[in-house]
Write a protein that holds these residues in place. Sequence first.
Motif, short mmCIF file in Angstrom:
data_model
loop_
_atom_site.label_atom_id
_atom_site.label_comp_id
_atom_site.label_asym_id
_atom_site.label_seq_id
_atom_site.Cartn_x
_atom_site.Cartn_y
_atom_site.Cartn_z
N TYR A 49 46.79 37.60 31.70
CA TYR A 49 45.17 36.62 32.29
C TYR A 49 45.44 37.35 33.26
CZ TYR A 49 47.70 33.07 29.73
OH TYR A 49 48.17 32.10 28.63
N LEU A 50 45.55 38.22 34.28
CA LEU A 50 44.60 39.05 35.42
C LEU A 50 45.00 40.19 35.19
CD1 LEU A 50 46.94 38.60 38.26
CD2 LEU A 50 47.20 36.12 37.08
N THR A 51 44.72 40.62 34.01
CA THR A 51 44.80 42.92 33.78
C THR A 51 43.81 42.75 34.60
OG1 THR A 51 45.10 41.67 31.42
CG2 THR A 51 45.21 44.42 32.12
N GLU A 52 42.78 42.76 34.34
CA GLU A 52 41.42 43.25 35.48
C GLU A 52 41.93 43.24 37.02
OE1 GLU A 52 37.67 41.90 33.96
OE2 GLU A 52 38.89 41.57 32.15
N GLU A 53 42.83 42.45 37.32
CA GLU A 53 42.90 42.46 39.01
C GLU A 53 44.04 43.05 39.57
OE1 GLU A 53 42.21 38.83 40.46
OE2 GLU A 53 41.73 37.97 38.40
N LEU A 54 44.68 43.94 38.15
CA LEU A 54 46.32 44.51 38.89
C LEU A 54 45.63 45.75 39.48
CD1 LEU A 54 48.62 43.45 38.43
CD2 LEU A 54 48.89 45.14 35.80
N ILE A 89 52.53 45.84 42.43
CA ILE A 89 53.89 45.78 41.62
C ILE A 89 54.84 44.51 41.85
CG2 ILE A 89 55.64 46.89 42.63
CD1 ILE A 89 55.76 46.72 38.89
N ILE A 90 54.50 44.05 43.33
CA ILE A 90 55.06 42.75 43.60
C ILE A 90 54.60 42.13 43.67
CG2 ILE A 90 56.05 41.98 46.00
CD1 ILE A 90 57.68 44.24 46.49
N GLU A 107 48.28 49.57 33.70
CA GLU A 107 48.60 50.66 32.44
C GLU A 107 50.33 51.48 33.16
OE1 GLU A 107 46.73 52.01 34.25
OE2 GLU A 107 47.14 53.40 35.06
N VAL A 108 50.23 50.75 34.30
CA VAL A 108 52.09 51.27 34.80
C VAL A 108 52.66 49.94 34.46
CG1 VAL A 108 53.09 52.62 36.04
CG2 VAL A 108 51.26 53.35 35.38
N ASN A 109 51.41 49.52 35.58
CA ASN A 109 52.46 48.09 36.25
C ASN A 109 52.97 46.54 35.52
OD1 ASN A 109 52.72 49.18 38.83
ND2 ASN A 109 50.57 48.50 39.66
#
Length: 482
Positions: free
Chosen positions: A236-241, A28-29, A245-247
């Motif tokens: 752009y980087l959803t897959e690295e998050l 999240i940070i 779904e929350v963050n």
Amino acid sequence: MSTQCGWSLPTGIEKVPQGLSLKREVGIIGAVSFIAGTMIGSGIFISPQYVLLAIGSPGASFVIWACCGLIAMLGGLCYAELGTIIPESGGEYIYMLRTAGKVTAFVFVFSFISVMRPASATGIALSCAEYVVAPFYSGCAPPQLVLKCVAAVVILALALVNCLSVRLATGIQVVTMAIKALTLAVIILGGAVMLFQGNTANFEDSFDGTNVGVKAIGIAFYQGLWSYDGWNTLNYLTEELKRPEVNLPRALVIAISLVTGLYLLVNVSYLTVMTPKELMSSTAVAITWGNKVLGSWGWIMSLAAALSAFGSLNGTFFSGGRVCFVAAREGHMPDILSMAHVHRLTPSPALIFTTVISLVVLIPGDFQSIVNYFSFTAWFFYAVTLSGLIYLKIKKPELPRPYSVSVPIVLPILILLVAIFLVLAPIIDQPQIEYLYVALFILSGAIVYVPFIHFKLCPGMFDKVTTFLQLFLEVAPAEKNL
Ligand code: ARG
């Protein structure tokens, strides 16, 4: 194989036997820092004077800054929903691919890699360079060649960092984010002190002289929204998050509110310290502010502004490389661009590609026109993306939306109308031939699509080069990370 939403994945990905995939390393940070850190870049240190110049009065300029924040927030909420329904990296590209189809997505990625990304990277690098050299040229404008060389060095340095490590790039993002938050806090505090000492003269009759022309409003928005641009970075980087779904929604809301609050207060501070005339005639507001309030310590402002732009460029690189990478994975870019380094797990070929184009754009580019043409193109594509969301809401309301991130349909419609206004405003009021060229360039993507992607003319054209580059750069195909 199918995604969570029931769409089938394009062929090609399944064939990768034991592909690499980018890791979910951003928490999240990091996520808030990526958004806020890309948003806060060069703009807030220079654009206030251009907004004021276009709109004519301090009161109206404040309204523009507030509206820009609201637009970014509403846009962000729509993107939070898109990002949870379509949990793939690639931002607008992947959303268009899944809603509007292949041709539109290709036209987007074509403009993205050849106009938008290099233009934003170059714009930020140029303003970073401006602040780096400012202390050495006090009282006169630095030579263009010096500016461009420094900008090129900044671009190359950040490209290297991003190729070396995701962790290092994330670290730079977090550290520079802290520096810019501190800088803006200093500006706000300095302004507050002067305000309480009774410096309120600039706020009297604050709407006098407002320009209400469509073009004036359009250009003021372009300049203001440039400072807010980057609100879509995380998509752009959803897959690295981690836990996207929350963050994703949480980071979007935190970052955009934070930036809007800071920008509004900074604008109050600028206007407390400087008269509208002084503001409009300064070369970079933050430096003029520093010289007036901090005296001989004014140079600190140049340094802080340079670091701020540096951080924003880092975020721009990080996310821009991802779009190229996702498009190549879908077969819309040469294969090599979809590969990742076998040990470092960074999409280095895509990053190198973005760097090369940015350096080319740097040669003729100047900040003002870059911002205007960038915004025109960007808002055109935001409009297409939001139409995609409206389509999904009407046609596929049953798609899963974890944590019920679902915005009322009027929101995307409202932002769509704003986007249409932003694209049309500068054209309607005073048509300039340059906008036609930009529009033709965007559409020319469709002409490239037909022979090379649809009919796959020249198959294997890049095979030899791909093998060579794969060995040379030590990269291998990467898998989706869903
Ligand atoms: N808001 C940034 C600035 O003020 C510019 C962001 C450019 N856009 C982007 N997606 N990186 O400098």
